[in-house]
Motif scaffolding. Structure first.
Motif, short mmCIF file in Angstrom:
data_model
loop_
_atom_site.label_atom_id
_atom_site.label_comp_id
_atom_site.label_asym_id
_atom_site.label_seq_id
_atom_site.Cartn_x
_atom_site.Cartn_y
_atom_site.Cartn_z
N GLY A 1 21.21 -2.20 -4.21
CA GLY A 1 21.84 -3.60 -3.32
C GLY A 1 22.86 -3.47 -3.56
N GLN A 2 23.59 -4.04 -2.58
CA GLN A 2 25.53 -3.82 -2.44
C GLN A 2 25.69 -4.25 -4.02
OE1 GLN A 2 24.45 -6.87 0.78
NE2 GLN A 2 25.25 -5.17 2.33
N GLN A 3 27.08 -3.11 -4.04
CA GLN A 3 27.57 -3.45 -5.22
C GLN A 3 29.19 -2.97 -4.70
OE1 GLN A 3 25.95 -1.60 -9.13
NE2 GLN A 3 24.06 -1.15 -8.02
N VAL A 4 30.10 -3.21 -5.50
CA VAL A 4 31.53 -2.82 -5.90
C VAL A 4 31.87 -2.15 -7.12
CG1 VAL A 4 32.62 -4.31 -3.81
CG2 VAL A 4 32.14 -5.03 -6.32
N SER B 1 29.21 -10.47 4.60
CA SER B 1 29.47 -11.14 5.79
C SER B 1 29.11 -12.56 4.93
CB SER B 1 27.80 -10.51 6.54
OG SER B 1 27.69 -11.81 7.02
N TRP B 2 28.59 -13.54 4.91
CA TRP B 2 28.07 -15.05 5.01
C TRP B 2 27.54 -14.83 3.13
CZ3 TRP B 2 29.57 -18.37 7.73
CH2 TRP B 2 30.09 -18.01 9.17
N GLY B 3 27.24 -13.62 2.90
CA GLY B 3 26.53 -13.74 1.70
C GLY B 3 27.92 -13.56 0.01
N LYS B 4 27.41 -14.22 -0.47
CA LYS B 4 27.60 -13.94 -2.38
C LYS B 4 28.87 -13.11 -2.81
CE LYS B 4 24.35 -11.70 -5.29
NZ LYS B 4 23.40 -10.36 -3.95
N LEU B 5 29.73 -13.64 -2.92
CA LEU B 5 30.90 -12.33 -4.16
C LEU B 5 30.34 -11.39 -5.35
CD1 LEU B 5 34.10 -14.73 -4.63
CD2 LEU B 5 33.66 -12.78 -3.19
N GLN B 6 30.56 -10.54 -4.43
CA GLN B 6 30.56 -9.59 -5.76
C GLN B 6 31.53 -8.38 -6.53
OE1 GLN B 6 26.00 -8.68 -6.08
NE2 GLN B 6 26.88 -7.71 -7.79
N PHE B 7 31.35 -9.27 -8.42
CA PHE B 7 32.23 -8.44 -8.81
C PHE B 7 32.08 -7.67 -9.11
CE2 PHE B 7 35.03 -12.45 -9.55
CZ PHE B 7 34.46 -13.58 -9.20
N GLY B 8 32.78 -6.64 -9.13
CA GLY B 8 33.29 -5.62 -9.68
C GLY B 8 33.27 -5.41 -11.29
N ALA B 9 33.12 -4.40 -12.36
CA ALA B 9 33.19 -4.22 -13.60
C ALA B 9 34.82 -4.46 -14.34
CB ALA B 9 32.30 -2.80 -14.43
N GLY B 10 34.92 -4.52 -13.74
CA GLY B 10 36.91 -4.96 -14.30
C GLY B 10 38.14 -3.79 -14.19
N THR B 11 38.93 -4.05 -14.42
CA THR B 11 40.32 -3.36 -14.95
C THR B 11 40.79 -3.67 -16.46
OG1 THR B 11 40.33 -1.61 -13.00
CG2 THR B 11 42.25 -1.88 -14.92
N GLN B 12 40.51 -2.97 -17.23
CA GLN B 12 41.22 -3.91 -18.78
C GLN B 12 42.39 -3.77 -19.34
OE1 GLN B 12 38.79 -4.74 -21.60
NE2 GLN B 12 40.39 -5.56 -23.79
N VAL B 13 43.22 -3.97 -18.27
CA VAL B 13 45.21 -3.46 -18.89
C VAL B 13 45.71 -4.00 -19.63
CG1 VAL B 13 47.26 -3.76 -17.41
CG2 VAL B 13 44.95 -3.98 -16.45
N VAL B 14 45.92 -3.30 -21.07
CA VAL B 14 46.50 -2.77 -22.00
C VAL B 14 47.96 -2.93 -21.96
CG1 VAL B 14 46.88 -3.01 -25.05
CG2 VAL B 14 44.71 -2.98 -23.40
N VAL B 15 49.27 -3.65 -22.06
CA VAL B 15 50.19 -2.44 -21.35
C VAL B 15 50.85 -2.98 -23.13
CG1 VAL B 15 52.66 -3.60 -20.80
CG2 VAL B 15 51.20 -4.41 -19.66
#
Lengths: 119, 110
Positions: free
Chosen positions: B1-4, B94-108
Motif C-alpha cells: 500500500g501507499q506509505q511515507v 488525492s482523496w484518501g486518508k492521511l498516512q503518517f510516517g513513523a516520526g523523528t524523535q528529537v532529543v535536545v
C-alpha cells in the motif's frame, strides 16, 4: 481557540469488555477521524466519517469497531470486545476540509486522546 | 500500500545546532502535512504543503515539498529545548486518508 475534546482521558478495561470512547469535535467541522497510537509507535488511521457515514476505514477497523455520531455533537468509537492488542492511545480529530487541486486539502485538529489499557 | 517513509527515526541535537528530517513517498502525493507531538501529548498541526517545490517557513522551521511531490523535509535551525518532541509527516494521495510516517524523535541536549 476551539478545540477537540475527548473523554475519558484514561480507560482501563478487562479483555472482552466493550468500551466507548467519546469525542466532541470542533463545532463547525464536517470531517471526523479516529486514530490510534500504540506506545512509542506512529499514528495509525482507523476511520474517517463524513455526512453521517464512514468514508474510509483501515484494515485495523474490523467488525469489533464501530463509530457513531449520536446527537450532532458527539462522535464515538466503540470497541465491542476488547483485546490486549487494543491497548493504545486513541485520538479523535476533526477538520473543515476543502477541495484543492488534486484532492482533499485540510487541517486536522487532534484531541488530547484517550489512553486505553486492556488487561 | 501507499506509505511515507520518514528518516531518521531518532535525532540527538546539541542546543543551537541545525537538523533536518526527511519524508519520502514512492508515488506522487497530493499534499503533505507536518505535525509535532510533545512527549505525552497529541499531534499538533504545523503546516501543509500542496504545490510542487513549495517552501514555507515558520520562524526557525523550514518546510519543503519536492518538485516531484514525492518527498518533503523539515529543517530546524538553532535548535532549542522547546523543539523536543516527535515530528511526523503525513501524506495524502488525492482523496484518501492521511498516512503518517513513523516520526523523528528529537532529543535536545543543552
Amino acid at each position: 481557540e476551539p478545540e477537540v475534546t475527548q473523554t475519558p482521558s484514561h480507560q482501563v478495561t478487562q479483555m472482552g469488555q466493550e468500551v466507548i470512547l467519546r469525542c466532541v469535535p470542533i463545532s463547525n467541522h464536517l470531517y471526523f477521524y479516529w486514530y490510534r497510537q500504540i506506545l512509542g509507535q506512529k499514528v495509525e488511521f482507523l476511520v474517517s466519517f463524513y455526512n453521517n457515514e464512514i468514508s474510509e476505514k483501515s484494515e485495523i477497523f474490523d467488525d469489533q469497531f464501530s463509530v457513531e455520531r449520536p446527537d450532532g455533537s458527539n462522535f464515538t468509537l466503540k470497541i465491542r470486545s476488547t483485546k490486549l492488542e487494543d491497548s493504545a492511545m486513541y485520538f479523535c480529530a476533526s477538520s473543515e476540509a476543502a477541495v484543492g487541486a488534486g484532492g482533499l486539502v485540510e487541517t486536522q485538529y487532534f484531541g488530547p486522546g484517550t489512553r486505553l489499557l486492556v488487561l | 500500500g501507499q506509505q511515507v517513509m520518514q528518516i531518521p527515526q531518532y535525532q540527538h541535537v546539541q542546543e543551537g545546532e541545525d537538523f533536518t528530517t526527511y519524508c519520502n513517498s514512492s508515488t506522487t502525493l497530493s499534499n503533505i502535512q507536518w505535525y509535532k507531538q510533545r512527549p505525552g501529548g497529541h499531534p499538533v498541526f504545523l503546516i501543509q504543503l500542496v504545490k510542487s517545490g513549495e517552501v514555507k517557513k515558520q520562524k526557525r522551521l523550514t518546510f519543503q515539498f519536492g518538485e516531484a511531490k514525492k518527498n518533503s523535509s523539515l529543517h530546524i535551525t538553532a535548535t532549542q529545548t522547546t523543539d523536543v518532541g516527535t515530528y511526523f509527516c503525513a501524506g495524502r494521495w488525492s482523496w484518501g486518508k492521511l498516512q503518517f510516517g513513523a516520526g523523528t524523535q528529537v532529543v535536545v541536549t543543552p
